[in-house]
Design a protein around this motif. Structure first.
Motif, PDB file in Angstrom:
ATOM      1  N   GLY A 109       0.718  -1.160   0.017  1.00  0.00           N
ATOM      2  CA  GLY A 109       0.102   0.044  -0.061  1.00  0.00           C
ATOM      3  C   GLY A 109       0.848   1.168   0.086  1.00  0.00           C
ATOM      4  N   VAL A 110       0.528   2.173  -0.911  1.00  0.00           N
ATOM      5  CA  VAL A 110       1.406   3.424  -1.180  1.00  0.00           C
ATOM      6  C   VAL A 110       0.475   4.757  -1.013  1.00  0.00           C
ATOM      7  CG1 VAL A 110       3.080   2.294  -2.568  1.00  0.00           C
ATOM      8  CG2 VAL A 110       1.144   3.171  -3.493  1.00  0.00           C
ATOM      9  N   PRO A 111       0.903   5.719  -0.354  1.00  0.00           N
ATOM     10  CA  PRO A 111       0.315   6.787  -0.076  1.00  0.00           C
ATOM     11  C   PRO A 111      -0.048   7.892  -1.431  1.00  0.00           C
ATOM     12  CG  PRO A 111       2.351   7.217   0.952  1.00  0.00           C
ATOM     13  CD  PRO A 111       2.307   5.859   0.450  1.00  0.00           C
ATOM     14  N   GLY A 118       0.408  -0.609 -12.938  1.00  0.00           N
ATOM     15  CA  GLY A 118       0.921  -0.887 -11.638  1.00  0.00           C
ATOM     16  C   GLY A 118       1.945   0.207 -11.357  1.00  0.00           C
ATOM     17  N   TYR A 119       1.942   1.314 -12.309  1.00  0.00           N
ATOM     18  CA  TYR A 119       2.782   2.667 -12.159  1.00  0.00           C
ATOM     19  C   TYR A 119       1.776   3.457 -10.913  1.00  0.00           C
ATOM     20  CZ  TYR A 119       6.123   1.077 -15.439  1.00  0.00           C
ATOM     21  OH  TYR A 119       7.214   0.574 -15.956  1.00  0.00           O
ATOM     22  N   LEU A 120       2.556   4.135 -10.309  1.00  0.00           N
ATOM     23  CA  LEU A 120       1.968   5.198  -9.431  1.00  0.00           C
ATOM     24  C   LEU A 120       1.641   6.323 -10.241  1.00  0.00           C
ATOM     25  CD1 LEU A 120       3.126   3.619  -7.259  1.00  0.00           C
ATOM     26  CD2 LEU A 120       3.499   5.236  -5.931  1.00  0.00           C
ATOM     27  N   GLY A 121       0.563   7.205 -10.078  1.00  0.00           N
ATOM     28  CA  GLY A 121       0.489   8.373 -10.860  1.00  0.00           C
ATOM     29  C   GLY A 121       1.075   9.587 -10.603  1.00  0.00           C
ATOM     30  N   SER A 122       0.959  10.613 -11.480  1.00  0.00           N
ATOM     31  CA  SER A 122       1.690  11.801 -11.170  1.00  0.00           C
ATOM     32  C   SER A 122       0.627  12.872 -11.361  1.00  0.00           C
ATOM     33  CB  SER A 122       2.680  11.915 -12.270  1.00  0.00           C
ATOM     34  OG  SER A 122       3.573  13.177 -12.238  1.00  0.00           O
ATOM     35  N   PRO A 123       0.766  14.092 -10.434  1.00  0.00           N
ATOM     36  CA  PRO A 123       1.701  14.286  -9.440  1.00  0.00           C
ATOM     37  C   PRO A 123       1.580  13.330  -7.933  1.00  0.00           C
ATOM     38  CG  PRO A 123       0.212  15.932  -9.582  1.00  0.00           C
ATOM     39  CD  PRO A 123      -0.191  15.311 -10.449  1.00  0.00           C
ATOM     40  N   GLN A 124       2.532  13.138  -7.484  1.00  0.00           N
ATOM     41  CA  GLN A 124       2.451  12.436  -6.208  1.00  0.00           C
ATOM     42  C   GLN A 124       2.665  13.675  -4.987  1.00  0.00           C
ATOM     43  OE1 GLN A 124       1.487   9.171  -5.028  1.00  0.00           O
ATOM     44  NE2 GLN A 124       1.064   8.630  -7.229  1.00  0.00           N
ATOM     45  N   LEU A 125       2.578  13.556  -3.835  1.00  0.00           N
ATOM     46  CA  LEU A 125       3.081  14.453  -2.671  1.00  0.00           C
ATOM     47  C   LEU A 125       4.666  14.758  -2.704  1.00  0.00           C
ATOM     48  CD1 LEU A 125       0.598  13.436   0.135  1.00  0.00           C
ATOM     49  CD2 LEU A 125       0.380  15.503  -1.341  1.00  0.00           C
ATOM     50  N   ASP A 126       5.229  13.438  -2.924  1.00  0.00           N
ATOM     51  CA  ASP A 126       6.578  13.676  -3.176  1.00  0.00           C
ATOM     52  C   ASP A 126       7.085  13.345  -4.532  1.00  0.00           C
ATOM     53  OD1 ASP A 126       9.670  12.967  -3.154  1.00  0.00           O
ATOM     54  OD2 ASP A 126       9.265  13.125  -1.048  1.00  0.00           O
ATOM     55  N   VAL A 172       6.400   5.919 -10.356  1.00  0.00           N
ATOM     56  CA  VAL A 172       7.209   4.786  -9.837  1.00  0.00           C
ATOM     57  C   VAL A 172       6.479   3.464 -10.018  1.00  0.00           C
ATOM     58  CG1 VAL A 172       7.738   3.686  -7.624  1.00  0.00           C
ATOM     59  CG2 VAL A 172       8.590   5.940  -8.101  1.00  0.00           C
ATOM     60  N   ARG A 173       7.236   2.337 -10.517  1.00  0.00           N
ATOM     61  CA  ARG A 173       6.848   1.018 -10.568  1.00  0.00           C
ATOM     62  C   ARG A 173       7.403   0.323  -9.389  1.00  0.00           C
ATOM     63  NH1 ARG A 173       8.340  -3.946 -13.173  1.00  0.00           N
ATOM     64  NH2 ARG A 173       6.428  -5.189 -13.838  1.00  0.00           N
ATOM     65  N   VAL A 174       6.361  -0.040  -8.512  1.00  0.00           N
ATOM     66  CA  VAL A 174       6.870  -0.526  -6.964  1.00  0.00           C
ATOM     67  C   VAL A 174       7.437  -1.786  -7.511  1.00  0.00           C
ATOM     68  CG1 VAL A 174       6.312  -1.397  -4.876  1.00  0.00           C
ATOM     69  CG2 VAL A 174       5.138   0.725  -5.817  1.00  0.00           C
ATOM     70  N   ASP A 202      11.012 -14.550  -9.517  1.00  0.00           N
ATOM     71  CA  ASP A 202      10.022 -13.819 -10.433  1.00  0.00           C
ATOM     72  C   ASP A 202       8.768 -14.370 -10.521  1.00  0.00           C
ATOM     73  OD1 ASP A 202      12.081 -12.338 -11.533  1.00  0.00           O
ATOM     74  OD2 ASP A 202      12.739 -13.675 -13.145  1.00  0.00           O
ATOM     75  N   ASP A 203       8.273 -15.489  -9.779  1.00  0.00           N
ATOM     76  CA  ASP A 203       7.084 -16.087  -9.932  1.00  0.00           C
ATOM     77  C   ASP A 203       5.964 -15.668  -8.959  1.00  0.00           C
ATOM     78  OD1 ASP A 203       8.326 -17.398  -8.027  1.00  0.00           O
ATOM     79  OD2 ASP A 203       7.747 -19.611  -8.533  1.00  0.00           O
ATOM     80  N   ILE A 204       6.878 -14.788  -8.044  1.00  0.00           N
ATOM     81  CA  ILE A 204       5.914 -14.142  -6.887  1.00  0.00           C
ATOM     82  C   ILE A 204       4.807 -13.329  -7.425  1.00  0.00           C
ATOM     83  CG2 ILE A 204       5.998 -12.625  -4.980  1.00  0.00           C
ATOM     84  CD1 ILE A 204       8.492 -13.744  -4.017  1.00  0.00           C
ATOM     85  N   VAL A 205       3.672 -13.526  -6.821  1.00  0.00           N
ATOM     86  CA  VAL A 205       2.519 -12.500  -7.208  1.00  0.00           C
ATOM     87  C   VAL A 205       2.725 -11.300  -6.578  1.00  0.00           C
ATOM     88  CG1 VAL A 205       0.195 -12.089  -7.170  1.00  0.00           C
ATOM     89  CG2 VAL A 205       0.967 -14.414  -7.866  1.00  0.00           C
ATOM     90  N   PHE A 206       2.465 -10.176  -7.557  1.00  0.00           N
ATOM     91  CA  PHE A 206       2.785  -8.772  -6.747  1.00  0.00           C
ATOM     92  C   PHE A 206       1.456  -7.835  -6.918  1.00  0.00           C
ATOM     93  CE2 PHE A 206       4.698  -4.514  -6.243  1.00  0.00           C
ATOM     94  CZ  PHE A 206       5.536  -4.947  -5.313  1.00  0.00           C
ATOM     95  N   ALA A 207       1.097  -7.120  -6.054  1.00  0.00           N
ATOM     96  CA  ALA A 207      -0.088  -6.170  -6.015  1.00  0.00           C
ATOM     97  C   ALA A 207       0.045  -5.044  -5.322  1.00  0.00           C
ATOM     98  CB  ALA A 207      -1.402  -7.097  -5.414  1.00  0.00           C
ATOM     99  N   VAL A 208      -0.287  -3.831  -5.849  1.00  0.00           N
ATOM    100  CA  VAL A 208       0.062  -2.676  -5.180  1.00  0.00           C
ATOM    101  C   VAL A 208      -1.254  -1.653  -5.288  1.00  0.00           C
ATOM    102  CG1 VAL A 208       1.123  -1.603  -7.274  1.00  0.00           C
ATOM    103  CG2 VAL A 208       1.513  -0.591  -5.275  1.00  0.00           C
ATOM    104  N   ASP A 209      -1.605  -1.129  -4.302  1.00  0.00           N
ATOM    105  CA  ASP A 209      -2.774  -0.070  -4.416  1.00  0.00           C
ATOM    106  C   ASP A 209      -2.402   0.998  -3.324  1.00  0.00           C
ATOM    107  OD1 ASP A 209      -5.223   0.862  -4.627  1.00  0.00           O
ATOM    108  OD2 ASP A 209      -6.353  -0.953  -4.329  1.00  0.00           O
ATOM    109  N   ARG A 210      -3.359   2.030  -3.261  1.00  0.00           N
ATOM    110  CA  ARG A 210      -3.242   3.176  -2.380  1.00  0.00           C
ATOM    111  C   ARG A 210      -3.434   2.741  -1.048  1.00  0.00           C
ATOM    112  NH1 ARG A 210      -8.017   7.080  -2.996  1.00  0.00           N
ATOM    113  NH2 ARG A 210      -6.655   8.371  -1.607  1.00  0.00           N
ATOM    114  N   ASP A 211      -2.705   3.106  -0.082  1.00  0.00           N
ATOM    115  CA  ASP A 211      -2.757   2.826   1.295  1.00  0.00           C
ATOM    116  C   ASP A 211      -4.138   2.973   1.944  1.00  0.00           C
ATOM    117  OD1 ASP A 211      -2.652   5.770   1.192  1.00  0.00           O
ATOM    118  OD2 ASP A 211      -1.674   6.073   3.170  1.00  0.00           O
TER     119      ASP A 211
END
Length: 387
Positions: free
Chosen positions: A143-145, A153-161, A167-169, A178-187
């Motif tokens: 989870g990213v703010p 899977g890329y973070l949008g722009s602009p971010q607070l920082d 960024v692609r986490v 490589d076979d690990i499943v990866f998931a990212v979303d807003r905090d």
């Protein structure tokens, strides 16, 4: 979905994971399949160690009914909940139970390189502590703010920082298999997933607010998080006061832990994180309590329109500031009820998070598990190979 996938093993697993059907009889009733088809799909899941036979339950007179559950020994999931000034990591099993966790005063404004380097070191320490090897890891949830484009899977722009822009986490986890499943979303979305699934399962429609140094809002409608077209749903604006011609301001610029911190620092207090603010409130610091009430009131007004538009069953206040207690939560509740439409506030629940500090880690784990057990992925993985 293709006709073949409509009878794939992933459909069976979805029902077992949700708890809606865990016996052969319930699965047959829920799916409308033949006994032969269901038996084949159950065998595929069992042969791949994805589910196990969990025992038997009473059937109301006949033979005991055989139950199935996800195999808790299938592997582990790493979960990361990054906040503005405080972050948590945890290791869970594939059922979502938290096994080990850690935290530190590190967050958004430390930048992605430092945060993910810290997280990797902590994960290796926790794995060693638990006696697990890296090859036990099946998924990573983060989870990213800031907004995340779910299609890329890329973070949008602009971010607070700006260091987080585009960024692609996943690129910060190149040393993992490589076979690990990866998931990212807003905090705040992972907070909402955790609260909806484990904290408030009796409600299908929630508004979830994360209040720390920053502030975020997420919507759960009919049990699903609403992300919007580019992952940006839920960005609250400050309530308009007198001059309607002024542009909207981000709510966190006028009502957040950051605004409280800045006021307290100007008064000579040593405050850096939202946890520092909560500590002052718990020590009955009058200025901190007054500022929490002021901020809570503004947040409540900002949520009034949200409640009118979405008509949720509950508004859940999470994040570190929620631990400041009823002076803060009560201010949010009073302002919201005072400003919201009469119909919208009928039977509305406004309460602090039930999962407290564990909500983000549990939500990040659930996000990764949903990707790991995605229906079509499981159907393809377990489908017998044709020689």
């Amino acid at each position: 979905m293709s006709g073949r996938n409509m009878t794939g093993s992933g459909i069976v697993l979805d029902l077992i994971r949700s708890g809606r059907a865990t016996t052969r009889t319930d699965l047959l009733d829920g799916l409308g399949w033949s006994r032969v088809t269901l038996s084949r799909r159950l065998d595929e899941l069992i042969d791949n160690r994805i589910i196990i036979r969990a025992g038997h339950t009473a059937s109301g007179g006949g033979r005991p009914r055989e139950e199935f559950e996800v195999n808790p020994e299938l592997g582990l999931v790493l979960a990361i909940d990054i906040g503005s000034s405080h972050s948590r990591v945890g290791i869970t099993d594939v059922v979502g139970a938290v096994l080990l966790e850690d935290e530190a005063d590190i967050g958004l404004f430390d930048g992605p390189s430092e945060i993910f380097s810290w997280a990797e070191q902590v994960f290796d320490f926790l794995l060693m502590k638990g006696g697990w090897a890296r090859d036990r890891i099946r998924g990573i949830g983060v989870g990213v703010p800031g907004p995340v484009d779910s299609t890329t899977g890329y973070l949008g722009s602009p971010q607070l920082d700006p260091r987080w822009d585009n960024v692609r986490v996943r690129d910060y986890f190149t040393t993992w298999p490589d076979d690990i499943v990866f998931a990212v979303d807003r905090d705040v979305n992972i907070l909402a997933i955790g609260e909806a699934r484990y904290g408030w399962p009796e409600y299908r429609d929630l508004v979830v607010v994360k209040t720390g140094i920053g502030i975020g809002c997420a919507f759960v409608m009919d049990g699903n998080v609403v992300r919007g077209s580019r992952g940006g749903a839920g960005q609250l604006s400050a309530p308009l006061r007198d001059r309607l011609s002024e542009p909207l301001k981000r709510l966190e610029t006028v009502a957040s832990g950051g605004t409280i911190r800045d006021r307290l620092v100007r008064s000579g207090a040593h405050v850096r994180t939202s946890a520092d603010i909560v500590a002052l409130a718990q020590d009955e610091n009058s200025e901190a309590l007054a500022l929490l009430e002021d901020v809570g009131e503004i947040i409540g007004y900002a949520l009034a329109d949200v409640v009118g538009l979405l008509n949720p069953s509950a508004v859940v206040i999470g994040g570190n500031l929620a631990q400041a207690g009823e002076r803060y939560i009560g201010a949010v509740r009073r302002a919201l009820f005072g400003a919201a439409h009469v119909y919208s506030r009928q039977k509305l629940v406004v309460e602090p998070s039930r999962l407290a500090s564990k909500a983000g880690v549990r939500g990040a784990s659930a996000l990764a598990l949903d990707a790991l057990f995605e229906s079509e992925r499981i159907s393809a993985l377990t489908r017998p190979r044709v020689e």
